[in-house]
Design an enzyme around this catalytic site. Sequence first.
Site, PDB file in Angstrom:
ATOM      1  N   TRP A 101     -31.234  24.864 -37.645  1.00  0.00           N
ATOM      2  CA  TRP A 101     -32.237  25.138 -38.690  1.00  0.00           C
ATOM      3  C   TRP A 101     -31.877  26.384 -39.478  1.00  0.00           C
ATOM      4  CZ3 TRP A 101     -34.561  21.088 -40.117  1.00  0.00           C
ATOM      5  CH2 TRP A 101     -34.888  20.091 -39.197  1.00  0.00           C
ATOM      6  N   ASP A 168     -38.684  31.770 -39.865  1.00  0.00           N
ATOM      7  CA  ASP A 168     -39.033  30.358 -39.725  1.00  0.00           C
ATOM      8  C   ASP A 168     -39.625  30.230 -38.324  1.00  0.00           C
ATOM      9  OD1 ASP A 168     -39.181  27.664 -39.286  1.00  0.00           O
ATOM     10  OD2 ASP A 168     -37.071  27.228 -39.704  1.00  0.00           O
ATOM     11  N   LYS A 192     -45.802  20.757 -35.307  1.00  0.00           N
ATOM     12  CA  LYS A 192     -45.519  20.997 -33.887  1.00  0.00           C
ATOM     13  C   LYS A 192     -46.691  21.658 -33.173  1.00  0.00           C
ATOM     14  CE  LYS A 192     -40.713  21.752 -35.055  1.00  0.00           C
ATOM     15  NZ  LYS A 192     -40.457  20.342 -35.327  1.00  0.00           N
TER      16      LYS A 192
HETATM   17  C1  LIG Z   1     -37.204  25.620 -36.541  1.00  0.00           C
HETATM   18  C2  LIG Z   1     -37.391  24.522 -37.529  1.00  0.00           C
HETATM   19  N1  LIG Z   1     -37.279  24.794 -38.848  1.00  0.00           N
HETATM   20  C3  LIG Z   1     -37.447  23.851 -39.771  1.00  0.00           C
HETATM   21  C4  LIG Z   1     -37.743  22.544 -39.438  1.00  0.00           C
HETATM   22  C5  LIG Z   1     -37.907  21.522 -40.520  1.00  0.00           C
HETATM   23  O1  LIG Z   1     -39.277  21.319 -40.685  1.00  0.00           O
HETATM   24  P1  LIG Z   1     -39.872  20.250 -41.707  1.00  0.00           P
HETATM   25  O2  LIG Z   1     -39.611  18.905 -41.120  1.00  0.00           O
HETATM   26  O3  LIG Z   1     -41.334  20.619 -41.751  1.00  0.00           O
HETATM   27  O4  LIG Z   1     -39.217  20.458 -43.015  1.00  0.00           O
HETATM   28  C6  LIG Z   1     -37.879  22.207 -38.092  1.00  0.00           C
HETATM   29  C7  LIG Z   1     -38.184  20.822 -37.697  1.00  0.00           C
HETATM   30  O5  LIG Z   1     -38.094  20.398 -36.586  1.00  0.00           O
HETATM   31  C8  LIG Z   1     -37.693  23.216 -37.117  1.00  0.00           C
HETATM   32  O6  LIG Z   1     -37.804  22.936 -35.810  1.00  0.00           O
END
Ligand SMILES: Cc1ncc(COP(=O)(O)O)c(C=O)c1O
Length: 279
Positions: A101, A168, A192
Amino acid sequence: MEQIYNFSAGPAVLPQPVLKQVQEELLSYKGSGMSVMELSHRSEWFEEILAGAEVLLRELMGIPDNYKVLFLQGGASLQFTMVPLNLAHSKKAAFVNTGSWSQKAIQEAQKLTEAVVVASSEDQNFHYIPEILEVPKDASYLHITTNNTIEGTAFFDIPQSEIPLVADMSSNILSNDYRVEDFGLIYAGAQKNIGPAGLTIVIVREDLIGQVPDLPVMLDYAVQAKNHSLYNTPPTFAIYVAKLVLEWIKSEGGVTEMERRNREKAALLYTYLDQSKIF
Ligand SMILES: Cc1ncc(COP(=O)(O)O)c(C=O)c1O
């Protein structure tokens, strides 16, 4: 009714009492004769839901008054773009690369600014949290991923940073007792720990808003903050369910209790894995 164990990272399990309340109120919300899904986002009913969700989130996370709470769409992935667009005014941003991520956040930022990686654990397949030795002082912010959903590592000690720290927090918001004051901006997809997919939470210090003029309106924190997340139609149903989840977290003992439960569950799993000869 058949129930299964859902270990999915997201959309993740919602508390049963919340789902039951949603079911009870589904056809007519508080005597309105309408489902929440049908309520106008400008109605008193919905404005009360939105304001209530913000009050609860502020209380649970201890969010100071000089931070705005935004209820947006586009997932955490859109924040990979919105953060550099709004904050990288110096045309440089610093990143800690702790996994998939973080890498996605870096890749998106590179399209808009110079993205400098100041620490990385890529050399050992992201199995550890790297030490941050130096951050360029002329970078607009330092970005970390507090919990690396795929790799299973997390920042328990938040790095002290002279420039605004951006996090994040998609996979551990409300499950770790972080101090909001340590961050300039926090973002998280709701699916989540907070509620249904479709809602993204952004918590941003006021002085970081409005530094870059003339951004596309939907991508501008200043526009979203000025309009209290009601510039356009927000994800009303997701915000309603999120408010119920926040009420549930509060009634269960708040973030401290969520953290205690999560550590207990993690210990159970990791103790088993550590003594296993197979895994
Ligand atoms: C740490 C992290 N950042 C970003 C995301 C992406 O999130 P989204 O699907 O809301 O764009 C996730 C998705 O699992 C994640 O675990």
